[in-house]
Scaffold this motif. Structure first.
Motif, PDB file in Angstrom:
ATOM      1  N   UNK A  18      -3.767  -3.258  -8.623  1.00 45.43           N
ATOM      2  CA  UNK A  18      -2.381  -3.646  -7.850  1.00 45.43           C
ATOM      3  C   UNK A  18      -2.299  -4.600  -6.720  1.00 45.43           C
ATOM      4  N   UNK A  19      -2.199  -3.652  -5.805  1.00 43.09           N
ATOM      5  CA  UNK A  19      -1.825  -4.179  -4.840  1.00 43.09           C
ATOM      6  C   UNK A  19      -2.724  -5.309  -4.348  1.00 43.09           C
ATOM      7  N   UNK A  20      -4.007  -5.748  -4.668  1.00 41.36           N
ATOM      8  CA  UNK A  20      -4.479  -6.400  -3.988  1.00 41.36           C
ATOM      9  C   UNK A  20      -4.341  -7.665  -5.296  1.00 41.36           C
ATOM     10  N   UNK A  21      -4.181  -7.671  -6.469  1.00 35.76           N
ATOM     11  CA  UNK A  21      -4.031  -8.920  -7.572  1.00 35.76           C
ATOM     12  C   UNK A  21      -2.720  -9.324  -7.198  1.00 35.76           C
ATOM     13  N   UNK A  22      -1.693  -8.363  -6.717  1.00 33.51           N
ATOM     14  CA  UNK A  22       0.050  -8.541  -6.097  1.00 33.51           C
ATOM     15  C   UNK A  22       0.065  -8.967  -4.803  1.00 33.51           C
ATOM     16  N   UNK A  23      -1.051  -9.224  -3.709  1.00 36.79           N
ATOM     17  CA  UNK A  23      -0.594  -9.471  -2.639  1.00 36.79           C
ATOM     18  C   UNK A  23      -1.251 -10.772  -2.770  1.00 36.79           C
ATOM     19  N   UNK A  53       3.185   5.739  -3.429  1.00 40.63           N
ATOM     20  CA  UNK A  53       4.322   5.822  -3.932  1.00 40.63           C
ATOM     21  C   UNK A  53       4.670   5.843  -4.950  1.00 40.63           C
ATOM     22  N   UNK A  54       2.970   6.111  -6.339  1.00 42.12           N
ATOM     23  CA  UNK A  54       3.028   5.457  -7.516  1.00 42.12           C
ATOM     24  C   UNK A  54       4.598   4.675  -8.121  1.00 42.12           C
ATOM     25  N   UNK A  55       4.525   3.653  -7.318  1.00 40.64           N
ATOM     26  CA  UNK A  55       5.797   2.598  -7.440  1.00 40.64           C
ATOM     27  C   UNK A  55       4.988   1.543  -8.436  1.00 40.64           C
ATOM     28  N   UNK A  61       0.958  -1.241   0.365  1.00 43.12           N
ATOM     29  CA  UNK A  61       0.254   0.184   0.158  1.00 43.12           C
ATOM     30  C   UNK A  61       0.872   1.047  -0.217  1.00 43.12           C
ATOM     31  N   UNK A  62       1.951   1.026   0.295  1.00 44.18           N
ATOM     32  CA  UNK A  62       3.271   2.513   0.793  1.00 44.18           C
ATOM     33  C   UNK A  62       3.570   2.438  -0.667  1.00 44.18           C
TER      34      UNK A  62
END
Length: 359
Positions: free
Chosen positions: A35-40, A28-30, A23-24
């Motif tokens: 995409x956070x949920x799919x990546x996690x 930060x725009x990285x 999430x951080x």
């Protein structure tokens, strides 16, 4: 346009990653927020990062409580020998072991790896007590006329005797089965401790071996110690490739102590050999720093200190220059430590590149 972040000089091989880190990164725009949920979810499908011991209050309570339980069950239970008898102790040890194992299974399923490992280790530690009591009950325990009467199980942790080998073999079998069932790092501890005990008791096997044959005892201890350290190295190599929990710590600890103790006790009286011992321990300090195992660094530092003590109290007892030379060596070591700290990442990369299998 935002410049991409500069990668660190030395990136670790493993990281403890939490959802908040992703999430951080999104803030930060990285990565894109979506995409956070799919990546996690993708990362969670892999091997979970194992819970490792750290110096926290909760973990301190785990280990202190486990030590008390192991001591009570494996050392002080024999105080009830006259009341319960051998069969009573055997049955009680088996019942306590099954209860501890059931608790370990339950905690492991819920993700509490450290307390599960402690309870499982308690179950393994009860195996030699049950074996010893059963042998007494069946009349299979060989009695000898010596200081080791065999009437108290706590002598297992105090005296060296070949009769303990039956207990150690049973413990190794139980420990191996426990590790096969529950892949918990702390379960290696009773196995490694038993191997260390076995290295000493084998020095009295077969029966009738001279108890004062120190050369034989040193050789057995050295072979066991090196084998245990070698097994730890294999586990470390597998961990570096596949990830997972650290199963090598206890093998390194007891193996290094056994091998280093055997080498330290092999004093030939030659000053050249003693100098070689000091150089060996100096290399051991560096080796421990390279592979990240403090036990080698600590033992190496102790070996160097022993040699310096020999120089101070024996060889250069009345020399006024020796304290000055020793002070200069100490200051040089402080300077080397400062240099190491400033260039630690680069030094680690270069030294690890020399290890077999390094890329």
């Amino acid at each position: 346009m935002i410049d991409p972040p500069v990668p660190p000089v030395s990136s670790p091989a493993r990281l403890v990653l939490e959802r908040a880190d992703l999430e951080r990164a999104a803030s930060a725009g990285l990565v894109e927020a979506g995409q956070v949920e799919a990546l996690w979810t993708f990362l969670a499908q892999g091997k979970p990062y194992p819970e490792e011991a750290r110096f926290s209050f909760g973990h301190t309570l785990y280990y202190f409580g486990g030590l008390l339980a192991i001591s009570a069950m494996s050392l002080f239970m024999t105080l009830s020998w006259d009341v319960l008898g051998p069969w009573g102790i055997t049955v009680l040890a088996i019942i306590y072991g099954l209860i501890a194992w059931a608790g370990a299974e339950m905690l492991a399923r819920r993700g509490f790896a450290i307390p599960a490992g402690i309870l499982a280790a308690l179950a393994v530690f009860l195996v030699p007590l049950a074996t010893w009591s059963a042998q007494h009950a069946l009349g299979l325990w060989p009695e000898v006329d010596s200081a080791l009467s065999g009437t108290r199980f706590n002598q297992y942790h105090k005296w060296i005797d070949a009769r303990w080998l039956t207990l150690e073999l049973a413990t190794l079998l139980a420990g191996g089965l426990a590790l096969w069932r529950l892949r918990l790092p702390f379960l290696v501890m009773p196995v490694a401790l038993t191997l260390w005990y076995m290295s000493m008791d084998l020095a009295r096997w077969p029966a009738g071996t001279d108890p004062w044959d120190l050369d034989h005892a040193r050789h057995v201890s050295l072979v066991f110690g090196l084998a245990m350290c070698g097994a730890g190295g294999v586990l470390d190599a597998l961990r570096s490739r596949r990830g997972g929990a650290d199963f090598a710590t206890w093998l390194y600890l007891f193996g290094a102590v056994a091998a280093w103790g055997a080498i330290t006790a092999s004093d030939s009286g030659s000053e050249a050999a003693r100098l070689g011992y000091a150089l060996f321990n100096g290399v051991l300090v560096l080796f421990g720093a390279v592979i990240g195992r403090r036990v080698f660094t600590i033992l190496g530092a102790m070996g160097v200190a022993l040699y310096l003590g020999h120089l101070s109290f024996e060889l250069f007892r009345d020399s006024l220059l020796f304290p000055l030379a020793l002070s200069a060596i100490g200051l040089a070591m402080v300077g080397a430590g400062l240099f190491w700290q400033r260039h630690e990442a680069a030094i680690h990369r270069r030294l690890r590149a020399l290890l077999p299998g390094a890329k």
